[in-house]
Write a protein that holds these residues in place. Structure first.
Motif, short mmCIF file in Angstrom:
data_model
loop_
_atom_site.label_atom_id
_atom_site.label_comp_id
_atom_site.label_asym_id
_atom_site.label_seq_id
_atom_site.Cartn_x
_atom_site.Cartn_y
_atom_site.Cartn_z
N TRP A 204 0.73 -1.10 0.17
CA TRP A 204 0.02 0.02 -0.02
C TRP A 204 0.87 1.12 0.02
O TRP A 204 0.48 2.37 -0.66
CB TRP A 204 -0.91 -0.03 1.14
N LEU A 205 1.98 1.36 0.73
CA LEU A 205 2.65 2.44 0.91
C LEU A 205 3.25 2.69 -0.68
O LEU A 205 3.63 3.78 -1.03
CB LEU A 205 4.02 2.15 1.79
N ALA A 206 3.82 1.53 -1.37
CA ALA A 206 3.91 1.92 -2.60
C ALA A 206 2.98 2.54 -3.61
O ALA A 206 3.46 2.81 -4.66
CB ALA A 206 4.64 0.52 -3.00
N LYS A 207 1.64 2.36 -3.15
CA LYS A 207 0.84 2.66 -4.15
C LYS A 207 0.44 4.30 -3.97
O LYS A 207 -0.44 4.85 -4.75
CB LYS A 207 -0.50 2.06 -3.85
N GLY A 208 1.08 4.99 -2.93
CA GLY A 208 0.62 6.41 -2.90
C GLY A 208 1.11 7.20 -1.84
O GLY A 208 1.20 8.06 -1.49
N PRO A 209 0.17 6.26 -0.60
CA PRO A 209 0.48 7.26 0.89
C PRO A 209 1.72 7.29 1.49
O PRO A 209 2.75 6.38 0.88
CB PRO A 209 -0.35 6.15 1.88
N ALA A 210 1.91 8.59 2.08
CA ALA A 210 3.26 8.94 2.93
C ALA A 210 3.24 8.05 4.05
O ALA A 210 4.61 7.86 4.53
CB ALA A 210 3.29 10.34 2.75
N LEU A 211 2.42 7.63 4.48
CA LEU A 211 2.32 6.91 5.76
C LEU A 211 1.17 5.86 5.87
O LEU A 211 0.13 6.38 5.62
CB LEU A 211 2.28 7.86 7.13
N VAL A 212 1.48 4.68 6.38
CA VAL A 212 0.49 3.72 6.46
C VAL A 212 0.49 3.07 7.96
O VAL A 212 1.58 3.02 8.51
CB VAL A 212 0.90 2.31 5.63
N LEU A 213 -0.73 3.09 8.50
CA LEU A 213 -0.72 2.86 10.11
C LEU A 213 -1.66 1.51 9.98
O LEU A 213 -2.78 1.48 9.46
CB LEU A 213 -1.48 3.76 10.74
N VAL A 214 -1.26 0.25 10.76
CA VAL A 214 -2.08 -0.82 10.71
C VAL A 214 -2.37 -1.12 12.25
O VAL A 214 -1.52 -1.07 12.99
CB VAL A 214 -1.30 -2.21 10.25
N THR A 215 -3.68 -1.17 12.44
CA THR A 215 -3.93 -1.50 14.04
C THR A 215 -3.82 -3.19 14.30
O THR A 215 -4.93 -3.95 13.23
CB THR A 215 -5.22 -1.12 14.64
N LEU A 216 -3.62 -3.73 15.05
CA LEU A 216 -3.26 -5.21 15.24
C LEU A 216 -4.09 -5.81 16.23
O LEU A 216 -3.68 -6.90 16.69
CB LEU A 216 -1.95 -5.69 15.14
N GLY A 217 -5.13 -5.10 16.91
CA GLY A 217 -5.72 -5.62 17.93
C GLY A 217 -4.80 -5.76 19.19
O GLY A 217 -4.12 -4.81 19.42
#
Length: 307
Positions: A204-217
């Motif tokens: 996803w980071l390579a597709k455009g956003p400058a920052l990716v956040l993932v919540t993992l419970g």
């Protein structure tokens, strides 16, 4: 300023009563919850969405105002308020929506209000699924991409998505428009069965956003940008339920970035590992406090450390 664009609805949350389950109405909707979380943390926040004049709509307005959220960009509606019943039999909340012909799904392009030039816009959840609001907000996202800061949390509700492949194609198109995307592990498991959250986040980071956040419970949260990757655990708390936890996390992340002057593409893309850790620790704490309370009920600034 942060403006959350999308749905405001009523969550009916379950309560035990004399051996039976009753349902209590509570202001909800992912985008409204994000606005409330950000507003309660002291960030200048507004809500853009269509809200009914019915009794539930009045409750939504009151809840937003009491949480420090501006109604300057709220669109008035004659349609009734969307209702959602929350089911907590499993660890992840499930929702039954009653949204036919309702206010928050009926926003048209010509009803979009003028927005402040410096406002960051946040999108996501069912408001990007149910038409005509979905097309209206997608249009707004396309028009404002790279002109202002945009963030996205898909907050997937599978019961409202008849075609997973078509939705995924549309979602991946949005990634090229936004500067920050947040997603949950549960979302990723439904979107990409069998794939690891970290590998998807990197893609996803390579597709455009400058920052990716993932919540993992219970496993914490993950942040990735071009500089660093950071995983931060969540505080241990007594959980009432997890309704609104992801929205509280998102609102907290936006408020944290705003306070530090980083609510812009360069600001989030330029965070180094210590900054990513501080961002995640703060958002994790806000989400954890929300989980100690039934329903979506994000904390106020005085309840949180490091705001």
């Amino acid at each position: 300023m942060i403006i959350a664009c999308g749905e405001a609805l009523i969550d009916f949350t379950p309560l035990p009563c004399g051996g039976h389950t009753v349902y209590r109405p509570h202001p909800g909707g992912s985008l409204m919850n994000v606005a409330v979380a950000s507003g309660r943390l002291g960030a200048p926040t507004g809500f853009l969405g269509k809200v009914s004049h019915d009794a539930f709509g009045r409750l939504l307005r009151q809840h937003l105002q009491e949480s420090g959220v501006s109604l300057a960009w709220l669109v008035e509606a004659r349609e009734p308020t969307t209702l959602a019943f929350v089911h907590l039999e499993t660890g992840e909340p499930e929702y039954s929506f009653y949204a036919g012909g309702t206010a928050d799904r009926s926003l048209e392009i010509e009803e979009l209000p003028a927005l402040p030039k410096d406002a960051a816009l946040h999108f996501g959840s069912i408001s990007l699924v149910l038409e005509p609001t979905a097309g209206t907000l997608e249009y707004l996202m396309q028009q404002e991409s790279r002109r202002r800061f945009l963030s996205l949390d898909p907050n997937v509700r599978p019961g409202l998505i008849p075609d997973r492949a078509a939705y995924l194609e549309r979602l991946e198109g949005w990634l090229g428009l936004v500067d920050l995307v947040k997603v949950s592990q549960a979302d990723l498991e439904w979107l990409y069965p069998g794939e690891s959250p970290k590998s998807i986040a990197q893609d996803w980071l390579a597709k455009g956003p400058a920052l990716v956040l993932v919540t993992l419970g219970g496993a914490g949260s993950l942040a990735l940008n071009a500089n660093a990757t950071r995983l931060v655990p969540v505080p241990k708390v007594e959980v009432a339920d997890t309704v609104g936890a992801g929205d509280s996390f998102m609102g907290a992340a936006l408020a944290w970035l705003h306070r530090r002057g980083r609510l812009n593409r360069a600001g989030v893309g330029g965070l180094e590992e210590p900054g990513l850790e501080q961002l995640l620790a703060f958002a994790n704490q806000v989400a954890a406090i929300n989980c100690t309370r039934p329903g979506a009920d994000p904390p106020w600034g005085h309840e949180v450390d490091g705001g």
